[in-house]
Design an enzyme around this catalytic site. Structure first.
Site, PDB file in Angstrom:
ATOM      1  CE  LYS A  41      -0.579   5.964   7.715  1.00 20.32           C
ATOM      2  NZ  LYS A  41      -1.971   6.288   7.998  1.00 20.32           N
ATOM      3  CG  PHE A  90      -1.875   1.216   1.204  1.00 20.33           C
ATOM      4  CD1 PHE A  90      -3.102   1.108   0.574  1.00 20.33           C
ATOM      5  CD2 PHE A  90      -1.518   2.423   1.775  1.00 20.33           C
ATOM      6  CE1 PHE A  90      -3.970   2.198   0.524  1.00 20.33           C
ATOM      7  CE2 PHE A  90      -2.370   3.516   1.732  1.00 20.33           C
ATOM      8  CZ  PHE A  90      -3.602   3.405   1.108  1.00 20.33           C
TER       9      PHE A  90
END
Length: 492
Positions: free
Chosen positions: A350, A210
């Site tokens: 993130k 991903f």
């Protein structure tokens, strides 16, 4: 005194010591507390449902679990609008390094000296500020992987990978153009998406990977069909990523063969795509396949992968969007692999509160506007990152993650022995842990019951439960999670 009493006393003393260094822990609730029941499919309580009715009028809200009360959430605990208190070991999809409402981050917004950077967002590609230039040097370059002196700020994980892919393509073209200027044919054909201006080249990724949901990144994403269905994609190769048998120490021979099989296919794909006249110019890989199912590769696998990539004249990109900033027990997860040389590019987002990539200097374009957008990063988020990094260092949070991760992982292994038909394939580094369950229905039922028990938890892959706690997650929190897993497991 009983051994269990001594253990709890030791845990309490350690927790109080941690609280002195990190006062946010002293502000946390004593533990999870649920007021409303969570249905298998749906939202938590009546207030969440009311908010969701409003949201559904303007958005697809089918992925929503509950509506967060961000003002009441604190430290490792998330609170929803119905007053449910959950110990959060998923932390907004692994994006909160210090949990909720950490005072070090709040001070960033309370400091009047930061006001101009918080209220203004310049187009940094054309109007960088002295403060931003200082942030590059004093915040970002200080955490750069060794040898990666070029830094390109971005906003999120997808755009970090997307632009890193572009940097690899530009690097490859420059290498084979030998520093010559663009030809008229290249310039004209690029406007019609044709070669030679838009060359037939490819980037290799891995099955289960991903890397984001934008067009280029999506061509390298292979985690779930729902991410890709109906979207056109490049004809780029996807190699198998290791699928190990656990426990690792009992399956060394099988797992070594798995590495060899995957690496052999990588070499085949380099040759196949060269023959197809779509040469592989770069390889992108996660240190741990996260969204795809928390799959790990051995140090040997990554060392040999880098070697094969270099032998084929391609760039080696490591996607640390989810693994970066300490969760695995090292600042960068690829540090576990003792690679022969630094990766060519490392992407991040993130926990960093912003995005971007570090790269070797040769991956910097020679012309303006090739890697470009309006904002090219966000100074306000770099202020937050600076506060995060100082707190991580001052409170030794990466070491905390190593120690707490050992407790969490060993606890999962012990529970797996007790419930061997339910908790499978325990694995992890630091607090970056996961285990599998027999099937998706069992996994989803388990997740629902854990949330009803007050533990906010995540999933990935088809049958995997994943843990992504904040760096301030302590031994006390780990034992709460382990106790709740045993409590829920008894119902199975």
């Amino acid at each position: 005194m009983k051994a269990t009493s001594l253990l709890h006393l030791r845990n309490l003393l350690q927790f109080r010591t941690q609280c002195r260094g990190n006062n946010i822990l002293s502000q946390e609730p004593s533990g999870p507390k649920m007021k409303t029941e969570i249905p298998v499919r749906g939202f938590f309580g009546p207030k969440s449902k009311q908010f969701m009715k409003k949201l559904e009028k303007t958005q697809n809200a089918l992925s929503t679990i509950f509506v967060l009360d961000v003002e009441k959430s604190i430290g490792n605990y998330a609170v929803d609008v119905d007053g449910n208190i959950l110990l959060d070991v998923y932390e907004q999809i692994a994006s909160l390094p210090l949990g909720y409402n950490h005072p070090a981050i709040q001070k960033v917004f309370q400091d009047s000296k930061n006001l101009s950077q918080l209220v203004n967002r310049p187009a940094l590609g054309v109007h960088p500020t002295p403060q931003f230039i200082k942030q590059i040097d004093q915040t970002l370059l200080r955490i750069a992987p060794k040898g990666l002196d070029y830094i390109q700020p971005m906003m999120c994980g997808s755009c970090s990978n997307e632009n890193a892919f572009k940097a690899m393509c530009i690097w490859y073209a420059n290498k084979y153009r030998n520093g010559k200027a663009f030809t008229d044919e290249e310039l004209k054909s690029s406007m019609y998406n044709k070669p030679p201006g838009c060359p037939n080249i490819s980037i290799m990724s891995f099955e289960g990977a991903f890397h984001g949901r934008t067009f280029g990144a999506l061509s390298c994403t292979h985690s779930k069909p729902i991410h890709k269905i109906d979207i056109p994609s490049f004809d780029w190769p996807a190699a198998p990523f290791p699928r190990y048998k656990y426990p690792l120490e009992a399956n060394e021979r099988e797992n070594t063969k798995e590495d060899e099989k995957c690496l052999a296919r990588v070499e085949e794909l380099f040759h196949e795509y060269k023959y197809k006249q779509k040469p592989v110019i770069g390889v992108v890989v996660e240190p741990i396949q996260s969204e795809g199912g928390d799959y790990h590769g051995s140090a040997t696998f990554f060392q040999r992968l880098q070697k094969i990539t270099k032998q084929n004249g391609a760039a080696f990109l490591i996607d640390e969007v989810q693994t970066g900033l300490g969760a695995t027990g090292k600042f960068w997860a690829h540090e576990h692999f003792n690679l022969p040389e630094t990766p060519d590019i490392v992407t991040f987002a993130k926990k960093f509160q912003t995005g971007g990539y570090f790269a070797k200097s040769e991956f910097q374009p020679k012309q303006p506007y090739r890697i470009f957008n309006t904002w090219m990063g966000e100074p306000a988020k770099l202020l937050v990152l600076d506060a995060v990094l100082k707190t991580v260092k001052q409170e030794n949070l990466i070491e905390n993650t190593r120690k707490t991760g050992d407790i969490l992982l060993n606890g999962f292994k012990n529970i797996s022995k007790q419930y061997s038909q339910l908790i499978l394939n325990v694995r992890g580094q630091g607090t970056y842990c996961a285990f599998d369950m027999p099937n998706v229905l069992t996994r989803d039922k388990f997740i629902n019951q854990m949330r009803n028990a007050g533990i906010q938890i995540g999933t990935c892959g088809d049958i995997t439960v994943r843990f992504r706690p904040a760096l301030i997650f302590t031994e006390k929190h780990a034992h709460i999670v382990l106790d709740k897993i045993i409590e829920v497991a008894k119902n199975f």
